[in-house]
Design a protein around this motif. Structure first.
Motif, PDB file in Angstrom:
ATOM      1  N   GLY A 129      27.079  -8.638  38.493  1.00 46.23           N
ATOM      2  CA  GLY A 129      25.756  -9.155  38.818  1.00 46.23           C
ATOM      3  C   GLY A 129      25.652 -10.665  38.887  1.00 46.23           C
ATOM      4  O   GLY A 129      24.563 -11.219  38.761  1.00 46.23           O
ATOM      5  N   LEU A 130      26.769 -11.341  39.111  1.00 50.14           N
ATOM      6  CA  LEU A 130      26.737 -12.799  39.202  1.00 50.14           C
ATOM      7  C   LEU A 130      26.197 -13.248  40.551  1.00 50.14           C
ATOM      8  O   LEU A 130      26.276 -12.522  41.542  1.00 50.14           O
ATOM      9  CB  LEU A 130      28.141 -13.375  39.015  1.00 50.14           C
ATOM     10  CG  LEU A 130      28.835 -13.117  37.687  1.00 50.14           C
ATOM     11  CD1 LEU A 130      30.207 -13.763  37.682  1.00 50.14           C
ATOM     12  CD2 LEU A 130      28.008 -13.629  36.537  1.00 50.14           C
ATOM     13  N   THR A 131      25.691 -14.444  40.580  1.00 48.55           N
ATOM     14  CA  THR A 131      25.332 -15.073  41.846  1.00 48.55           C
ATOM     15  C   THR A 131      26.612 -15.565  42.509  1.00 48.55           C
ATOM     16  O   THR A 131      27.681 -15.594  41.869  1.00 48.55           O
ATOM     17  CB  THR A 131      24.403 -16.283  41.620  1.00 48.55           C
ATOM     18  OG1 THR A 131      25.118 -17.255  40.843  1.00 48.55           O
ATOM     19  CG2 THR A 131      23.113 -15.873  40.907  1.00 48.55           C
TER      20      THR A 131
ATOM     21  N   ILE B 123      25.133 -15.898  29.256  1.00 45.18           N
ATOM     22  CA  ILE B 123      24.156 -16.516  30.151  1.00 45.18           C
ATOM     23  C   ILE B 123      23.280 -15.447  30.794  1.00 45.18           C
ATOM     24  O   ILE B 123      22.059 -15.587  30.863  1.00 45.18           O
ATOM     25  CB  ILE B 123      24.864 -17.376  31.221  1.00 45.18           C
ATOM     26  CG1 ILE B 123      25.509 -18.587  30.548  1.00 45.18           C
ATOM     27  CG2 ILE B 123      23.898 -17.800  32.315  1.00 45.18           C
ATOM     28  CD1 ILE B 123      26.426 -19.368  31.446  1.00 45.18           C
ATOM     29  N   ILE B 124      23.879 -14.357  31.243  1.00 47.06           N
ATOM     30  CA  ILE B 124      23.112 -13.266  31.847  1.00 47.06           C
ATOM     31  C   ILE B 124      22.121 -12.707  30.831  1.00 47.06           C
ATOM     32  O   ILE B 124      20.954 -12.465  31.151  1.00 47.06           O
ATOM     33  CB  ILE B 124      24.043 -12.165  32.387  1.00 47.06           C
ATOM     34  CG1 ILE B 124      24.807 -12.681  33.608  1.00 47.06           C
ATOM     35  CG2 ILE B 124      23.252 -10.898  32.742  1.00 47.06           C
ATOM     36  CD1 ILE B 124      25.916 -11.767  34.080  1.00 47.06           C
ATOM     37  N   SER B 125      22.556 -12.510  29.603  1.00 47.69           N
ATOM     38  CA  SER B 125      21.694 -11.992  28.550  1.00 47.69           C
ATOM     39  C   SER B 125      20.513 -12.931  28.298  1.00 47.69           C
ATOM     40  O   SER B 125      19.363 -12.489  28.178  1.00 47.69           O
ATOM     41  CB  SER B 125      22.503 -11.791  27.266  1.00 47.69           C
ATOM     42  OG  SER B 125      21.665 -11.407  26.215  1.00 47.69           O
ATOM     43  N   GLU B 126      20.787 -14.224  28.235  1.00 45.34           N
ATOM     44  CA  GLU B 126      19.724 -15.199  28.011  1.00 45.34           C
ATOM     45  C   GLU B 126      18.748 -15.226  29.187  1.00 45.34           C
ATOM     46  O   GLU B 126      17.534 -15.286  28.986  1.00 45.34           O
ATOM     47  CB  GLU B 126      20.317 -16.587  27.791  1.00 45.34           C
ATOM     48  CG  GLU B 126      20.993 -16.741  26.449  1.00 45.34           C
ATOM     49  CD  GLU B 126      21.580 -18.126  26.251  1.00 45.34           C
ATOM     50  OE1 GLU B 126      21.022 -19.100  26.798  1.00 45.34           O
ATOM     51  OE2 GLU B 126      22.593 -18.222  25.545  1.00 45.34           O
ATOM     52  N   LEU B 127      19.263 -15.178  30.397  1.00 42.39           N
ATOM     53  CA  LEU B 127      18.390 -15.181  31.566  1.00 42.39           C
ATOM     54  C   LEU B 127      17.537 -13.915  31.625  1.00 42.39           C
ATOM     55  O   LEU B 127      16.355 -13.972  31.980  1.00 42.39           O
ATOM     56  CB  LEU B 127      19.215 -15.327  32.849  1.00 42.39           C
ATOM     57  CG  LEU B 127      19.836 -16.701  33.071  1.00 42.39           C
ATOM     58  CD1 LEU B 127      20.774 -16.668  34.259  1.00 42.39           C
ATOM     59  CD2 LEU B 127      18.766 -17.756  33.269  1.00 42.39           C
ATOM     60  N   THR B 128      18.106 -12.780  31.259  1.00 39.96           N
ATOM     61  CA  THR B 128      17.349 -11.531  31.223  1.00 39.96           C
ATOM     62  C   THR B 128      16.228 -11.632  30.202  1.00 39.96           C
ATOM     63  O   THR B 128      15.092 -11.223  30.463  1.00 39.96           O
ATOM     64  CB  THR B 128      18.278 -10.344  30.890  1.00 39.96           C
ATOM     65  OG1 THR B 128      19.304 -10.286  31.881  1.00 39.96           O
ATOM     66  CG2 THR B 128      17.522  -9.033  30.855  1.00 39.96           C
ATOM     67  N   SER B 129      16.531 -12.187  29.051  1.00 37.33           N
ATOM     68  CA  SER B 129      15.528 -12.375  28.010  1.00 37.33           C
ATOM     69  C   SER B 129      14.407 -13.292  28.494  1.00 37.33           C
ATOM     70  O   SER B 129      13.218 -13.007  28.300  1.00 37.33           O
ATOM     71  CB  SER B 129      16.185 -12.938  26.757  1.00 37.33           C
ATOM     72  OG  SER B 129      15.232 -13.206  25.773  1.00 37.33           O
ATOM     73  N   LEU B 130      14.773 -14.389  29.142  1.00 36.38           N
ATOM     74  CA  LEU B 130      13.766 -15.310  29.679  1.00 36.38           C
ATOM     75  C   LEU B 130      12.907 -14.647  30.756  1.00 36.38           C
ATOM     76  O   LEU B 130      11.684 -14.808  30.787  1.00 36.38           O
ATOM     77  CB  LEU B 130      14.443 -16.562  30.255  1.00 36.38           C
ATOM     78  CG  LEU B 130      15.030 -17.529  29.234  1.00 36.38           C
ATOM     79  CD1 LEU B 130      15.881 -18.576  29.950  1.00 36.38           C
ATOM     80  CD2 LEU B 130      13.931 -18.191  28.431  1.00 36.38           C
TER      81      LEU B 130
END
Length: 135
Positions: A63-65, A119-126
């Motif tokens: 799921g990366l950009t 980073i993915i986890s943090e972005l999902t949380s945000l």
């Protein structure tokens, strides 16, 4: 013995992708350089196909950009040298991109390598906080 090459349609079929996706990825990933015939037809080497598999994995399964995938491939190049050398990418790039435990971790403070999963986890949380309006 001549190395196996694949026309764009054959490579796309092997990877379960459309040919236009491969053409687009050529513009986005500097490491992906297919061989061109005299008539300009793209021919993908086995190394190109391995690289395409790694890119597909990073984009579709992790799921990366595109930018995130570029960073992971850049990390790989820093650790192992050129992705496009005569024996690169090999099975190690698939392990590196798959994160199956046999590769060097994607995050280590001492080396400055980025932890993509964190980073993915943090972005999902945000994102969830933004959706719900909770802080």
């Amino acid at each position: 013995m001549k190395a196996k090459t694949y026309r764009i349609g054959e490579a796309a079929t092997l990877l379960n992708l459309k040919p236009y996706v491969l053409r687009f990825w050529e513009t986005e990933f500097k490491q992906l350089i297919p061989i061109r015939t005299q008539k300009g037809q793209r021919m993908y080497s086995e190394q190109n196909v391995l690289l395409l598999r790694a890119i597909r994995h990073l984009l579709y399964e992790r799921g990366l950009t595109i930018e995130g995938a570029r960073k992971v491939l850049g990390q790989y190049e820093e650790m192992y040298g050129s992705i496009t050398g005569p024996e690169q990418p090999g099975p190690e790039i698939e392990a590196f991109c798959a994160g199956n435990g046999t590769e060097t971790p994607l995050y280590a403070k001492e080396t400055g390598i980025i932890d993509v999963e964190e980073i993915i986890s943090e972005l999902t949380s945000l994102r969830n906080m933004l959706i719900t309006g909770r802080h």
